[in-house]
Design a protein around this motif. Structure first.
Motif, PDB file in Angstrom:
ATOM      1  N   THR A 209      45.438  42.234  52.899  1.00 12.01           N
ATOM      2  CA  THR A 209      46.065  43.824  52.966  1.00 12.01           C
ATOM      3  C   THR A 209      46.174  44.363  54.104  1.00 12.01           C
ATOM      4  O   THR A 209      45.860  43.880  55.176  1.00 12.01           O
ATOM      5  CB  THR A 209      45.214  44.638  52.159  1.00 12.01           C
ATOM      6  OG1 THR A 209      43.829  44.979  52.704  1.00 12.01           O
ATOM      7  CG2 THR A 209      44.824  44.178  50.630  1.00 12.01           C
ATOM      8  N   GLY A 210      47.075  45.606  54.354  1.00 15.96           N
ATOM      9  CA  GLY A 210      47.326  46.212  55.499  1.00 15.96           C
ATOM     10  C   GLY A 210      48.546  45.596  56.384  1.00 15.96           C
ATOM     11  O   GLY A 210      49.047  44.306  56.020  1.00 15.96           O
ATOM     12  N   VAL A 231      55.352  35.018  67.261  1.00 20.19           N
ATOM     13  CA  VAL A 231      56.454  35.324  66.563  1.00 20.19           C
ATOM     14  C   VAL A 231      56.163  35.637  65.001  1.00 20.19           C
ATOM     15  O   VAL A 231      55.015  35.384  64.491  1.00 20.19           O
ATOM     16  CB  VAL A 231      57.660  34.074  66.460  1.00 20.19           C
ATOM     17  CG1 VAL A 231      58.164  33.809  67.991  1.00 20.19           C
ATOM     18  CG2 VAL A 231      57.116  32.932  65.840  1.00 20.19           C
ATOM     19  N   LEU A 232      57.116  36.470  64.649  1.00 29.05           N
ATOM     20  CA  LEU A 232      57.104  36.863  63.117  1.00 29.05           C
ATOM     21  C   LEU A 232      57.868  35.856  62.483  1.00 29.05           C
ATOM     22  O   LEU A 232      59.079  35.935  62.334  1.00 29.05           O
ATOM     23  CB  LEU A 232      57.242  38.363  62.872  1.00 29.05           C
ATOM     24  CG  LEU A 232      57.512  39.013  61.435  1.00 29.05           C
ATOM     25  CD1 LEU A 232      56.064  38.865  60.805  1.00 29.05           C
ATOM     26  CD2 LEU A 232      58.053  40.329  61.511  1.00 29.05           C
ATOM     27  N   ILE A 233      57.181  35.340  60.980  1.00 28.45           N
ATOM     28  CA  ILE A 233      58.066  34.493  60.147  1.00 28.45           C
ATOM     29  C   ILE A 233      58.032  35.388  58.800  1.00 28.45           C
ATOM     30  O   ILE A 233      56.972  35.245  58.414  1.00 28.45           O
ATOM     31  CB  ILE A 233      57.854  33.067  60.160  1.00 28.45           C
ATOM     32  CG1 ILE A 233      57.636  32.657  61.887  1.00 28.45           C
ATOM     33  CG2 ILE A 233      58.616  32.173  59.358  1.00 28.45           C
ATOM     34  CD1 ILE A 233      58.977  32.371  62.378  1.00 28.45           C
ATOM     35  N   THR A 234      59.067  35.726  58.285  1.00 29.11           N
ATOM     36  CA  THR A 234      59.168  36.198  56.952  1.00 29.11           C
ATOM     37  C   THR A 234      59.433  35.163  55.839  1.00 29.11           C
ATOM     38  O   THR A 234      58.874  35.461  54.630  1.00 29.11           O
ATOM     39  CB  THR A 234      60.167  37.355  56.766  1.00 29.11           C
ATOM     40  OG1 THR A 234      61.403  36.687  57.189  1.00 29.11           O
ATOM     41  CG2 THR A 234      59.982  38.544  58.039  1.00 29.11           C
ATOM     42  N   SER A 235      59.892  34.202  56.090  1.00 21.32           N
ATOM     43  CA  SER A 235      59.989  32.881  54.961  1.00 21.32           C
ATOM     44  C   SER A 235      60.097  31.857  55.317  1.00 21.32           C
ATOM     45  O   SER A 235      59.082  30.991  55.255  1.00 21.32           O
ATOM     46  CB  SER A 235      61.251  33.357  54.257  1.00 21.32           C
ATOM     47  OG  SER A 235      62.486  33.451  55.036  1.00 21.32           O
ATOM     48  N   SER A 253      50.375  33.165  50.225  1.00 22.19           N
ATOM     49  CA  SER A 253      48.863  32.989  50.633  1.00 22.19           C
ATOM     50  C   SER A 253      48.528  31.819  51.661  1.00 22.19           C
ATOM     51  O   SER A 253      47.580  31.716  51.954  1.00 22.19           O
ATOM     52  CB  SER A 253      47.800  32.986  49.459  1.00 22.19           C
ATOM     53  OG  SER A 253      48.068  31.928  48.716  1.00 22.19           O
ATOM     54  N   SER A 254      49.750  31.147  52.010  1.00 19.50           N
ATOM     55  CA  SER A 254      49.710  30.096  52.893  1.00 19.50           C
ATOM     56  C   SER A 254      50.822  29.756  53.685  1.00 19.50           C
ATOM     57  O   SER A 254      51.930  30.559  53.497  1.00 19.50           O
ATOM     58  CB  SER A 254      49.498  28.811  52.107  1.00 19.50           C
ATOM     59  OG  SER A 254      50.336  28.570  51.462  1.00 19.50           O
ATOM     60  N   GLU A 288      51.984  39.902  52.275  1.00 18.24           N
ATOM     61  CA  GLU A 288      53.266  39.672  51.413  1.00 18.24           C
ATOM     62  C   GLU A 288      54.600  39.814  52.502  1.00 18.24           C
ATOM     63  O   GLU A 288      55.687  39.460  51.905  1.00 18.24           O
ATOM     64  CB  GLU A 288      53.292  40.640  50.222  1.00 18.24           C
ATOM     65  CG  GLU A 288      53.431  42.057  50.665  1.00 18.24           C
ATOM     66  CD  GLU A 288      52.012  42.793  50.858  1.00 18.24           C
ATOM     67  OE1 GLU A 288      52.172  44.019  51.109  1.00 18.24           O
ATOM     68  OE2 GLU A 288      51.256  42.050  51.147  1.00 18.24           O
ATOM     69  N   ASP A 289      54.520  40.415  53.564  1.00 15.74           N
ATOM     70  CA  ASP A 289      55.822  40.525  54.361  1.00 15.74           C
ATOM     71  C   ASP A 289      55.898  39.231  55.180  1.00 15.74           C
ATOM     72  O   ASP A 289      56.992  39.350  55.669  1.00 15.74           O
ATOM     73  CB  ASP A 289      55.629  41.759  55.134  1.00 15.74           C
ATOM     74  CG  ASP A 289      55.632  43.101  54.283  1.00 15.74           C
ATOM     75  OD1 ASP A 289      56.193  43.169  53.127  1.00 15.74           O
ATOM     76  OD2 ASP A 289      54.873  44.198  54.776  1.00 15.74           O
ATOM     77  N   GLY A 290      55.200  38.316  55.351  1.00  8.70           N
ATOM     78  CA  GLY A 290      55.235  37.442  56.552  1.00  8.70           C
ATOM     79  C   GLY A 290      54.089  37.102  57.078  1.00  8.70           C
ATOM     80  O   GLY A 290      53.002  37.536  56.593  1.00  8.70           O
TER      81      GLY A 290
END
Length: 298
Positions: A209-210, A231-235, A253-254, A288-290
């Motif tokens: 969460t958060g 870096v941010l990875i969303t998918s 979750s992984s 859940e966003d990445g």
């Protein structure tokens, strides 16, 4: 000198005396002996037996939970599009984590040793034979096969997991037959309905969460070329870092990392994947966003 009359009186008195004694004896004989009717109190089980039973209960419960989770994972993957990276990521995570969970149970049961109760030892031996058949087959399954056949690879492993059911007679049946086992079962906390591992024995689960923290390099995966980036990875994304090409897939979750010869699945925040002396990847945060990933050179 005794007369015949006095002899008769004495004889009658003796008969009455004997009759009275006999009557008292018969009356007591007809009454139950309370001391002999009461069962002897059962000897409390040894601490070693209670610990042994507790360990068996814990392993049995773990396998039950694995069977339930395995069936749920397979159902979820079957409901996904085979071409979807998320389905393949879920399957990779399943094949990476499930065998190790079964290995842990196998090791725990081997560590129990004999209980001192032959019937219980036969049950333990039956469990170990089941695991001896399943563990090598699970360990031989490569998570990489999920990229070609997500549903089929998971279904094959799930079949093995579902075969890990309690041998007969199981522990509840044995406790009905053997008072020592019943007493130990009653005292072992792991055998209580609804028991769950304490925080000390359970694996910590990251809180998903958060909001995600801001990645230093945003979504710019090209910043990883020198092996140092966040870096941010969303998918999913293909990243080249320090000369190593890594395909990254972020699930619910992984996070799965795949190179030409390696597939690693990390269970979310705090996970670390090391690729020899070339690269290290850390899951800084995930929801859940990445996922925010940090790549560095060891």
């Amino acid at each position: 000198m005794f007369t015949r009359g006095s002899v008769a009186v004495m004889t009658a008195g003796l008969v009455l005396a004997l009759g009275g004694c006999g009557g008292g004896t018969d009356e007591k004989a007809g009454a139950p002996d309370r001391r002999s009717a009461e069962p002897a109190p059962a000897r409390p089980p040894s601490r070693e037996l209670v610990k042994w039973i507790g360990g068996l209960c814990e392993s049995t419960r773990t396998l039950k939970n694995l069977r339930t989770k395995s069936a749920a994972d397979l159902k979820e993957i079957r409901g996904m599009d085979e071409a979807d990276l998320t389905a393949r990521s879920r399957a990779v995570g399943y094949l990476a984590g499930t065998p190790s969970a079964v290995d842990d149970v196998d090791r725990d049961l081997n560590d129990l040793g004999p209980s001192g109760v032959p019937a219980a030892d036969r049950l333990l031996d039956a469990w170990q034979k089941k695991l001896k058949r399943v563990v090598p087959q699970l360990d031989a399954m490569s998570p990489a096969t999920a990229f070609n056949d997500a549903e089929g690879s998971v279904a094959e492993a799930d079949k093995l997991i579902r075969s890990l059911t309690p041998p007969e007679p199981d522990l509840p049946a044995l406790t009905k037959k053997y008072p020592r086992l019943a007493a130990a079962h009653q005292r072992a906390e792991q055998c209580a309905p609804g028991w769950k591992p304490t925080e000390e024995t359970a694996s910590p689960t990251p809180d998903p969460t958060g909001p995600l923290p801001k990645a230093a390099d945003g979504k710019n995966t090209a910043a990883c070329s020198d092996g140092e980036c966040e870096v941010l990875i969303t998918s999913a994304a293909d990243i080249t870092a320090n000369g190593l090409s890594v395909h990254v897939t972020v699930g619910d979750s992984s996070v799965t990392f795949q190179t030409s010869g390696t597939v690693m699945n990390l269970g979310g925040q705090g996970g670390v994947a090391t690729f020899g002396d070339t690269l290290k990847a850390t899951v800084v945060a995930q929801n859940e966003d990445g996922a925010v990933l940090k790549f560095s050179t060891p």
